[in-house]
Structures are given as C-alpha cells and as structure tokens.
Design a protein around this motif. Structure first.
Motif, PDB file in Angstrom:
ATOM      1  N   UNK A  18      56.567  63.390  64.145  1.00 26.71           N
ATOM      2  CA  UNK A  18      56.436  62.418  63.011  1.00 26.71           C
ATOM      3  C   UNK A  18      57.060  63.064  61.628  1.00 26.71           C
ATOM      4  N   UNK A  19      56.750  64.260  61.631  1.00 28.53           N
ATOM      5  CA  UNK A  19      57.042  64.977  60.345  1.00 28.53           C
ATOM      6  C   UNK A  19      58.509  65.130  60.304  1.00 28.53           C
ATOM      7  N   UNK A  20      59.131  65.722  61.597  1.00 29.97           N
ATOM      8  CA  UNK A  20      60.739  65.679  61.643  1.00 29.97           C
ATOM      9  C   UNK A  20      61.378  64.402  61.539  1.00 29.97           C
ATOM     10  N   UNK A  21      60.827  63.441  61.837  1.00 25.75           N
ATOM     11  CA  UNK A  21      61.310  61.919  61.577  1.00 25.75           C
ATOM     12  C   UNK A  21      61.123  61.621  60.208  1.00 25.75           C
ATOM     13  N   UNK A  22      60.046  61.868  59.326  1.00 23.74           N
ATOM     14  CA  UNK A  22      60.180  61.523  58.099  1.00 23.74           C
ATOM     15  C   UNK A  22      61.557  62.426  57.142  1.00 23.74           C
ATOM     16  N   UNK A  23      61.631  63.713  57.685  1.00 25.49           N
ATOM     17  CA  UNK A  23      62.837  64.310  57.059  1.00 25.49           C
ATOM     18  C   UNK A  23      63.988  63.805  57.560  1.00 25.49           C
ATOM     19  N   UNK A  24      64.262  63.384  58.843  1.00 26.55           N
ATOM     20  CA  UNK A  24      65.633  62.783  59.395  1.00 26.55           C
ATOM     21  C   UNK A  24      65.728  61.369  58.689  1.00 26.55           C
ATOM     22  N   UNK A  83      58.605  56.700  67.369  1.00 27.17           N
ATOM     23  CA  UNK A  83      58.238  57.301  65.975  1.00 27.17           C
ATOM     24  C   UNK A  83      59.300  57.190  65.236  1.00 27.17           C
ATOM     25  N   UNK A  84      60.702  57.078  65.444  1.00 28.46           N
ATOM     26  CA  UNK A  84      61.782  56.841  64.528  1.00 28.46           C
ATOM     27  C   UNK A  84      61.760  55.499  63.986  1.00 28.46           C
ATOM     28  N   UNK A  85      61.614  54.361  64.756  1.00 30.55           N
ATOM     29  CA  UNK A  85      61.235  53.087  64.426  1.00 30.55           C
ATOM     30  C   UNK A  85      60.054  52.807  63.505  1.00 30.55           C
ATOM     31  N   UNK A  86      58.885  53.730  63.950  1.00 28.66           N
ATOM     32  CA  UNK A  86      57.727  53.456  63.094  1.00 28.66           C
ATOM     33  C   UNK A  86      57.697  54.068  61.709  1.00 28.66           C
ATOM     34  N   UNK A  87      58.467  55.274  61.663  1.00 25.40           N
ATOM     35  CA  UNK A  87      58.872  55.878  60.237  1.00 25.40           C
ATOM     36  C   UNK A  87      60.104  54.759  59.453  1.00 25.40           C
TER      37      UNK A  87
END
Length: 122
Positions: A18-24, A83-87
């Motif tokens: 989740x944290x990595x996806x926020x940055x991504x 997670x990517x879609x959720x973020x």
C-alpha cells in the motif's frame, strides 16, 4: 520483540505494498497537477526521485511476501494490482479532480474475480 516483528508477515507485505503504491501513483500521475507547466524532463526526474521511495518499499514487500509469508509470485502480482486500483481511484478523484465513474466499480469487480482465481487453490 520489535513492533514490526509483532505484525504478521502477510500484513507487513500488504502494508508495504500500500505504501509503495501511494508513492508509485504520485510518481506516475502527481506531475500532471504539480508540474503541469514544467518541461517533461523536470517531471521525469521528479517522478524518478519519488519512484525510488516506491522501490524501497516494493522490494521488501515482495521479498517478505514471497520468502517469508509464502505468497506465490502470481498472488503478489494480483495483490499489487488490486492495491494499485484501490490507491489510484481515490487519488484520481480527490487529487486530480477526475470524475467518479461507474467503470471504477466494474474494474473493481474484475479485480475481485482475479483475486478469487489466484487464491482459490492456495
């Protein structure tokens, strides 16, 4: 026992993803708002710097998930996509002021199907 060790490995994996996806998401799309008038190469270098933080979280997430939590590579990939879609959905609506679309719901249902199929024999 450290606080991190008290968190189950599966949860550590998910939290790091989740944290990595926020940055991504910020690296890939944040420049559309923050650096809209900057030259493309300025946006690219800024995004590259943000993406470094994403990789510093993504790599341990995949290592913990695969080597210690026992997820397959396919399971990690599907988790990553969900997670990517959720973020991305709230980011695009709240940060980039994009309209909410029913297509987001349909895409979410497709991802639920992907999760079902990838985890059903686990």
């Amino acid at each position: 026992m450290s606080m991190l060790q008290a968190i189950p490995l599966s949860i550590q994996t998910i939290l790091l993803l989740v944290a990595s996806n926020i940055f991504m998401t910020l690296a890939w799309y944040g420049h559309l708002k923050n650096l809209a008038t900057a030259p493309w190469y300025v946006a690219a270098f800024a995004s590259w710097g943000i993406a470094l933080a994403e990789y510093l979280l993504q790599v341990p997430a995949n290592r913990i998930g695969f080597q210690q939590a026992g997820y397959s590579v396919a399971q990690l990939k599907i988790m990553q996509e969900v997670i990517t879609l959720a973020v991305f959905m709230p980011f695009s609506v709240m940060y980039l002021d994009q309209p909410v679309k029913l297509d987001y719901l349909w895409a979410g249902f497709c991802m639920v199907g992907a999760v079902f199929f990838i985890f059903r024999n686990a």
